[in-house]
Design an enzyme around this catalytic site. Structure first.
Site, PDB file in Angstrom:
ATOM      1  N   GLY A 241      19.704   3.424  19.733  1.00  0.00           N
ATOM      2  CA  GLY A 241      20.880   2.594  19.582  1.00  0.00           C
ATOM      3  C   GLY A 241      21.413   1.919  20.826  1.00  0.00           C
ATOM      4  N   ARG A 323      15.602 -11.940  13.085  1.00  0.00           N
ATOM      5  CA  ARG A 323      16.902 -11.374  13.466  1.00  0.00           C
ATOM      6  C   ARG A 323      18.062 -12.377  13.427  1.00  0.00           C
ATOM      7  NH1 ARG A 323      17.921  -9.498  17.960  1.00  0.00           N
ATOM      8  NH2 ARG A 323      19.292  -7.841  17.260  1.00  0.00           N
ATOM      9  N   CYS A 354      10.313 -23.513   5.496  1.00  0.00           N
ATOM     10  CA  CYS A 354      10.937 -24.340   4.474  1.00  0.00           C
ATOM     11  C   CYS A 354      12.224 -23.653   4.017  1.00  0.00           C
ATOM     12  CB  CYS A 354       9.953 -24.474   3.324  1.00  0.00           C
ATOM     13  SG  CYS A 354      10.194 -25.985   2.466  1.00  0.00           S
TER      14      CYS A 354
HETATM   15  C1  LIG Z   1      16.596   6.906  13.052  1.00  0.00           C
HETATM   16  C2  LIG Z   1      16.454   5.870  14.100  1.00  0.00           C
HETATM   17  N1  LIG Z   1      16.084   6.249  15.324  1.00  0.00           N
HETATM   18  C3  LIG Z   1      15.932   5.348  16.315  1.00  0.00           C
HETATM   19  C4  LIG Z   1      16.158   3.997  16.092  1.00  0.00           C
HETATM   20  C5  LIG Z   1      15.968   3.052  17.231  1.00  0.00           C
HETATM   21  O1  LIG Z   1      17.123   2.369  17.543  1.00  0.00           O
HETATM   22  P1  LIG Z   1      17.192   1.350  18.756  1.00  0.00           P
HETATM   23  O2  LIG Z   1      15.996   0.465  18.666  1.00  0.00           O
HETATM   24  O3  LIG Z   1      18.465   0.616  18.543  1.00  0.00           O
HETATM   25  O4  LIG Z   1      17.171   2.165  20.012  1.00  0.00           O
HETATM   26  C6  LIG Z   1      16.562   3.571  14.820  1.00  0.00           C
HETATM   27  C7  LIG Z   1      16.818   2.148  14.569  1.00  0.00           C
HETATM   28  O5  LIG Z   1      17.250   1.699  13.561  1.00  0.00           O
HETATM   29  C8  LIG Z   1      16.706   4.531  13.791  1.00  0.00           C
HETATM   30  O6  LIG Z   1      17.076   4.168  12.555  1.00  0.00           O
END
Ligand SMILES: Cc1ncc(COP(=O)(O)O)c(C=O)c1O
Length: 433
Positions: A241, A323, A354
């Site tokens: 995250g 994204r 398209c």
């Molecule tokens: C369970 C879990 N772990 C790790 C990640 C990796 O997150 P990030 O790429 O934001 O570090 C995600 C991303 O959605 C996730 O759902």
């Protein structure tokens, strides 16, 4: 621009170089759109996490970008890997990745996928539902288990929300005894050891206080689990995250500082509840691979609508980077072979699909004399771009090239028309070849 480009990016006489190679040369050699992945940046980010947590406590999130070469590189670096489908697991095993260092996720793992996990002796399975516990038991899986809980904290960018009722398709809510009941059930499995708890609170997080609240709630839950079930979590996996800058207005948080703060919160809250401090694990994806790659495109058409806007269309779009259309993600762009050209008025950088929503960047300042054939670079496209790529409009997916010390290796080849037609069958069911 420095902040969002790979570490080895240089401007040489107005031309972009990455990994010691001119972007223009890479585009000519491998075609466009092209994902250029800088191995040095990937390694540096992975090592920073290794420093923060210990390499074997870092499970790179394969969902961000997963291919055989990445899995090989992770194994060389001593990192673990988080997979969330049988396909990602298959990729890891094809790379010879040590399966004991794999965490298997997913809110709907099939029996076949759980069997695959058992056959490959995957180290840890993150249990997401009661149905899955039934399947794990039926298969006789032997991996260590982590219980995925939703702590009622959802974090994205600079904000987080406390969600009272844990409205998520993932995991077990802490409210109403749901997670406690699931833990009780998991502890009854004979073949598996429940080693800890997993939580993932969101993506593109820049504000660490969301983790503080999640950790506080987890500690309260685990104190109750100790009292009610005599359970001690040896492992706490706090997911991924951590954000990265995609444009010049943002700053990329440092993993070491961020995780020092998270560790302090864990120590504080667990000690306050009389709990042993568990081992900490993380699953970073974006913050390892995101800023390691750029995407190169060629400009194909320029449409000027006087008094309205100018559309600069490139030879890729939502099929290689969904994204912006999916999440409203914002990127920067510049001309890779005319970096020193003065910026002009704002234009819209659109794709070739398209679909009116096929816009990569709504407002970006490219040079006023941007022309057909110019090479456009969008930085920070390593995560959730190629891994989410599609064949929309029957467009072949781009190549991924890894650059390092003046050398380039095509780690994923560009798809061809043959690949697009390979699985098609005629009306009578016969193949085309
Ligand atoms: C369970 C879990 N772990 C790790 C990640 C990796 O997150 P990030 O790429 O934001 O570090 C995600 C991303 O959605 C996730 O759902």
């Amino acid at each position: 621009m420095r902040e969002i480009l790979p570490d080895t990016a240089r401007e040489v006489s107005g031309r972009l170089e990455i990994g010691g190679l001119p972007a223009g040369e890479l585009a000519d050699r491998y075609g466009t759109p092209l994902v250029v992945l800088d191995r040095a940046t990937f390694e540096a980010r992975a090592r920073a996490y290794g420093k923060a947590l210990g390499a074997d406590h870092v499970f790179y999130a394969g969902k961000a970008l997963c291919c055989v070469a990445i899995c090989e590189l992770l194994a060389e670096l001593g990192l673990g890997l988080d997979v969330c489908t049988g396909g990602e697991l298959e990729t890891a095993t094809a790379a010879g990745f040590p399966t004991e260092n794999i965490v298997f996720h997913g809110n709907n793992k099939s029996s076949a996928e759980l069997q695959q996990a058992k056959d490959f002796a995957v180290g840890r399975i993150v249990v997401d539902s009661l149905d899955e516990l039934d399947r794990i038991e039926a298969i006789g899986a032997t991996s260590d288990l982590l219980l995925r809980v939703t702590p009622g904290v959802e974090a994205h960018t600079h904000e987080f929300v406390q969600t009272g009722q844990e409205d998520s398709k993932f995991g077990f809510g802490l409210e109403g005894g749901v997670a406690m009941d699931a833990l009780k059930r998991a502890l009854q499995l004979k073949a598996c050891n429940v080693v800890g708890i997993h939580v993932h609170i969101g993506s593109q997080i820049f504000e660490m206080s969301a983790f503080d609240l999640a950790v506080k709630r987890l500690a309260t839950f685990l104190a109750r689990a100790r009292d009610e079930l005599d359970f001690t979590a040896a492992e706490l996996n706090l997911g991924g995250g951590l954000g990265i800058a995609h444009n010049e207005d943002e700053m990329t948080p440092d993993p070491v500082g961020s995780w020092d703060r998270i560790r302090a919160a864990v120590e504080r809250e667990f000690k306050a509840n009389g709990l042993e401090v568990p081992e900490l694990f993380a699953e970073p994806g974006r913050s390892i691979v995101g800023s390691a790659a750029v995407t190169l495109y060629r400009v194909g058409t320029i449409k000027k609508i006087p008094g309205v806007r100018t559309y600069v269309s490139v030879d890729g779009g939502m099929s290689d980077n969904i994204r912006p259309a999916l999440y409203g993600a914002r990127y920067e762009a510049f001309l890779a072979e005319r970096m020193d050209a003065p910026k002009g008025p704002r234009v819209t950088l659109s794709g070739k699909h398209c679909e009116s929503g096929d816009v990569l960047i709504h407002d970006v300042h490219l040079p006023a004399d941007t022309a057909v054939g110019d090479l456009v670079c969008i930085p920070a496209t390593g995560a959730y771009t190629f891994s989410m790529a599609s064949n929309y409009n029957r467009v072949p997916r781009p190549a991924v090239v890894m650059v390092w010390n003046g050398e380039a290796i095509e780690i994923v080849e560009r798809e061809t028309d043959y690949d697009l037609l390979r699985l098609d069958r005629r009306l009578d069911g016969s193949s085309l070849t």
